[in-house]
Design a protein around this motif. Structure first.
Motif, PDB file in Angstrom:
ATOM      1  N   THR A 184      31.809  62.906  22.429  1.00  0.00           N
ATOM      2  CA  THR A 184      33.701  63.103  22.941  1.00  0.00           C
ATOM      3  C   THR A 184      33.746  62.290  24.362  1.00  0.00           C
ATOM      4  N   LYS A 185      34.114  63.415  25.522  1.00  0.00           N
ATOM      5  CA  LYS A 185      34.230  62.598  26.734  1.00  0.00           C
ATOM      6  C   LYS A 185      33.372  62.187  27.037  1.00  0.00           C
ATOM      7  N   TRP A 186      31.992  62.124  26.926  1.00  0.00           N
ATOM      8  CA  TRP A 186      31.420  60.876  27.582  1.00  0.00           C
ATOM      9  C   TRP A 186      31.304  59.318  26.397  1.00  0.00           C
ATOM     10  N   GLY A 187      32.429  60.098  25.301  1.00  0.00           N
ATOM     11  CA  GLY A 187      33.025  58.930  24.888  1.00  0.00           C
ATOM     12  C   GLY A 187      34.050  58.168  25.719  1.00  0.00           C
ATOM     13  N   VAL A 188      35.156  58.902  26.181  1.00  0.00           N
ATOM     14  CA  VAL A 188      36.505  58.374  26.527  1.00  0.00           C
ATOM     15  C   VAL A 188      35.889  57.932  27.896  1.00  0.00           C
ATOM     16  N   GLU A 189      35.174  58.960  28.645  1.00  0.00           N
ATOM     17  CA  GLU A 189      34.669  57.644  30.167  1.00  0.00           C
ATOM     18  C   GLU A 189      34.138  56.523  29.721  1.00  0.00           C
ATOM     19  N   GLY A 190      33.107  55.775  28.761  1.00  0.00           N
ATOM     20  CA  GLY A 190      33.216  55.104  28.285  1.00  0.00           C
ATOM     21  C   GLY A 190      34.096  53.223  28.184  1.00  0.00           C
ATOM     22  N   TYR A 191      35.245  53.909  27.407  1.00  0.00           N
ATOM     23  CA  TYR A 191      36.630  53.514  27.016  1.00  0.00           C
ATOM     24  C   TYR A 191      37.354  53.283  27.897  1.00  0.00           C
ATOM     25  N   PHE A 192      37.884  54.717  28.682  1.00  0.00           N
ATOM     26  CA  PHE A 192      38.720  54.292  30.092  1.00  0.00           C
ATOM     27  C   PHE A 192      37.936  53.105  30.647  1.00  0.00           C
ATOM     28  N   GLU A 193      37.243  53.367  31.167  1.00  0.00           N
ATOM     29  CA  GLU A 193      36.224  52.643  32.257  1.00  0.00           C
ATOM     30  C   GLU A 193      36.453  51.555  32.233  1.00  0.00           C
ATOM     31  N   ALA A 194      36.081  51.253  30.679  1.00  0.00           N
ATOM     32  CA  ALA A 194      36.187  49.610  30.313  1.00  0.00           C
ATOM     33  C   ALA A 194      37.757  49.422  30.368  1.00  0.00           C
ATOM     34  N   LEU A 195      38.605  49.716  29.803  1.00  0.00           N
ATOM     35  CA  LEU A 195      40.250  49.284  30.129  1.00  0.00           C
ATOM     36  C   LEU A 195      40.404  49.164  31.061  1.00  0.00           C
ATOM     37  N   ALA A 196      39.819  49.932  31.492  1.00  0.00           N
ATOM     38  CA  ALA A 196      41.032  50.733  32.953  1.00  0.00           C
ATOM     39  C   ALA A 196      41.054  49.143  33.367  1.00  0.00           C
ATOM     40  N   LYS A 197      39.499  47.889  33.075  1.00  0.00           N
ATOM     41  CA  LYS A 197      39.117  46.458  34.601  1.00  0.00           C
ATOM     42  C   LYS A 197      40.104  45.985  33.417  1.00  0.00           C
ATOM     43  N   GLU A 198      41.162  45.575  31.640  1.00  0.00           N
ATOM     44  CA  GLU A 198      41.275  45.366  31.191  1.00  0.00           C
ATOM     45  C   GLU A 198      42.389  44.808  31.727  1.00  0.00           C
ATOM     46  N   ILE A 199      42.515  45.825  31.961  1.00  0.00           N
ATOM     47  CA  ILE A 199      44.652  46.624  32.128  1.00  0.00           C
ATOM     48  C   ILE A 199      45.312  46.574  33.773  1.00  0.00           C
ATOM     49  N   GLU A 200      43.981  46.792  34.406  1.00  0.00           N
ATOM     50  CA  GLU A 200      44.293  46.520  35.664  1.00  0.00           C
ATOM     51  C   GLU A 200      45.315  45.508  36.409  1.00  0.00           C
ATOM     52  N   PRO A 201      44.567  44.005  35.186  1.00  0.00           N
ATOM     53  CA  PRO A 201      45.795  42.850  36.344  1.00  0.00           C
ATOM     54  C   PRO A 201      47.416  42.983  35.607  1.00  0.00           C
ATOM     55  N   PHE A 202      47.804  44.093  34.738  1.00  0.00           N
ATOM     56  CA  PHE A 202      49.141  44.316  34.191  1.00  0.00           C
ATOM     57  C   PHE A 202      49.714  45.347  35.303  1.00  0.00           C
ATOM     58  N   GLY A 203      49.237  45.884  35.832  1.00  0.00           N
ATOM     59  CA  GLY A 203      49.698  46.831  36.856  1.00  0.00           C
ATOM     60  C   GLY A 203      49.299  48.335  37.282  1.00  0.00           C
ATOM     61  N   ILE A 204      48.320  47.974  36.065  1.00  0.00           N
ATOM     62  CA  ILE A 204      48.365  49.660  35.122  1.00  0.00           C
ATOM     63  C   ILE A 204      47.358  50.264  35.609  1.00  0.00           C
ATOM     64  N   LYS A 205      47.247  51.397  36.086  1.00  0.00           N
ATOM     65  CA  LYS A 205      46.268  52.173  36.531  1.00  0.00           C
ATOM     66  C   LYS A 205      45.870  53.318  35.487  1.00  0.00           C
ATOM     67  N   THR A 206      44.393  53.268  35.688  1.00  0.00           N
ATOM     68  CA  THR A 206      43.915  54.776  34.560  1.00  0.00           C
ATOM     69  C   THR A 206      43.213  55.404  35.860  1.00  0.00           C
ATOM     70  N   VAL A 207      43.216  57.020  35.228  1.00  0.00           N
ATOM     71  CA  VAL A 207      42.954  58.061  36.238  1.00  0.00           C
ATOM     72  C   VAL A 207      41.996  58.713  34.776  1.00  0.00           C
ATOM     73  N   LEU A 208      40.501  59.109  35.443  1.00  0.00           N
ATOM     74  CA  LEU A 208      40.288  59.740  34.186  1.00  0.00           C
ATOM     75  C   LEU A 208      40.053  61.006  35.050  1.00  0.00           C
ATOM     76  N   VAL A 209      40.362  62.379  34.527  1.00  0.00           N
ATOM     77  CA  VAL A 209      40.445  63.285  34.985  1.00  0.00           C
ATOM     78  C   VAL A 209      39.057  64.108  34.680  1.00  0.00           C
ATOM     79  N   GLU A 210      37.847  64.762  35.472  1.00  0.00           N
ATOM     80  CA  GLU A 210      37.027  65.492  35.128  1.00  0.00           C
ATOM     81  C   GLU A 210      36.720  66.794  36.018  1.00  0.00           C
ATOM     82  N   PRO A 211      37.374  67.522  35.232  1.00  0.00           N
ATOM     83  CA  PRO A 211      37.492  69.135  35.830  1.00  0.00           C
ATOM     84  C   PRO A 211      35.997  70.136  35.501  1.00  0.00           C
TER      85      PRO A 211
END
Ligand SMILES: NC(=O)c1ccc[n+]([C@@H]2O[C@H](COP(=O)([O-])OP(=O)(O)OC[C@H]3O[C@@H](n4cnc5c(N)ncnc54)[C@H](OP(=O)(O)O)[C@@H]3O)[C@@H](O)[C@H]2O)c1
Length: 274
Positions: free
Chosen positions: A150-177
């Motif tokens: 599940t966590k490797w899954g969110v890493e891949g999904y949100f890294e790709a999503l971050a590139k899609e939504i960055e042009p809209f001024g939306i920043k993505t942060v993956l927190v890895e404690p």
């Protein structure tokens, strides 16, 4: 004033974030399976705290509650996808329902929340989407395979999503404690290993649960600082255990790939037989 939307706000990191944000004077739209668990904060902070019942596995409910939250607030600056849990046991021994439910919570719940939050963030001209991942999104322990999935899954999904939504001024942060002193390890489901796995790697997960270094308040504070800074980082690796283990793991992975360079390049050439 910053406004936050937080999932899994009943306890642990989600509740700590809620409390720290309210203490800063921010507004929080807190979502949780049992809203009455925030009665104390509602009494203390009044209208700064907006809360709704929300189970992240119920996509229709997620869509409705997100809509209500954005309608109730002028804007929501930071959406925090925090809800999640773990399952310990040999991968083979887990019941189908356990596999499906943890995927529905940790991955599908996060994906569907993001897919429904992004249009709102886009329409308001930007924002920050914070996704709780883990050191376990970069390294693995036997006996914890489905959680890592599940966590490797969110890493891949949100890294790709971050590139899609960055042009809209939306920043993505993956927190890895690393390992944080919350109720996470008590709440985790534990499946006793079956006979073939007894005494093996899945039977004795190398998670030093008794020596957890991560502080719940320290992690929440770091998330707030990162989400509100001018240029939020895509990855926020937190706690000394995670820093040491993830950097060492990634170095070893890189060295292993580099040692296979010739093999990798050779596979560009058609195979013509021996
Ligand atoms: N603690 C760690 O060592 C650690 C390390 C790395 C990453 N993380 C991640 O950090 C996040 C928070 O964990 P934590 O340490 O704060 O754990 P926690 O204290 O066990 O809290 C987990 C939260 O998730 C909620 N939750 C679980 N399933 C849900 C669902 N279907 N719908 C809505 N809420 C749900 C729980 O709500 P209920 O009270 O209703 O159960 C609770 O509020 C998780 O994503 C976890 O994977 C934790």
């Amino acid at each position: 004033m910053t406004t936050w939307f937080i999932t899994g706000a009943s306890r642990g990191i989600g509740r700590e974030l809620t409390e720290q944000a309210l203490a800063r004077g921010d507004r929080v739209a807190a979502t949780l399976r049992q809203p009455e668990r925030l009665d104390d904060l509602a009494g203390k902070y009044g209208e700064l705290l907006w809360r709704r019942r929300m189970d992240v596995t119920d996509t229709a409910q997620v869509e409705r509650v997100l809509g209500e939250a954005f309608a109730a607030h002028e804007r929501i600056d930071v959406v925090v996808s925090n809800a999640g849990y773990g399952v310990f046991g040999a991968a083979e021994d887990l019941a189908d329902e356990q596999v499906e439910r943890v995927i529905a919570t940790n991955i599908t719940g996060s994906v569907q929340l993001a897919r429904r939050a992004v249009p709102w963030l886009r329409r308001q001209g930007g924002g920050v989407f914070v996704q709780l991942s883990s050191q376990g999104g970069h390294l693995t322990f036997p006996g914890f395979a489905i959680y890592h999935a599940t966590k490797w899954g969110v890493e891949g999904y949100f890294e790709a999503l971050a590139k899609e939504i960055e042009p809209f001024g939306i920043k993505t942060v993956l927190v890895e404690p690393g390992m944080v002193r919350t109720g996470f390890y008590d709440a985790a489901e534990r499946v006793p290993v079956s006979a073939p796995y007894r005494g093996g790697p899945a039977d004795t997960p190398a998670l030093p649960v008794e020596n957890m270094v991560g502080s719940q308040s320290g992690v929440a504070h770091a998330i707030i600082e990162a989400a509100l800074c001018e240029d939020p980082p895509l990855r926020l690796l937190l706690n000394s255990d995670a820093y040491d283990a993830v950097t060492a793991t990634v170095r070893r992975r890189l060295a292993a790939w580099e040692s296979q360079r010739d093999l990798a390049y050779a596979a560009d050439t058609d195979y013509v037989g021996a």
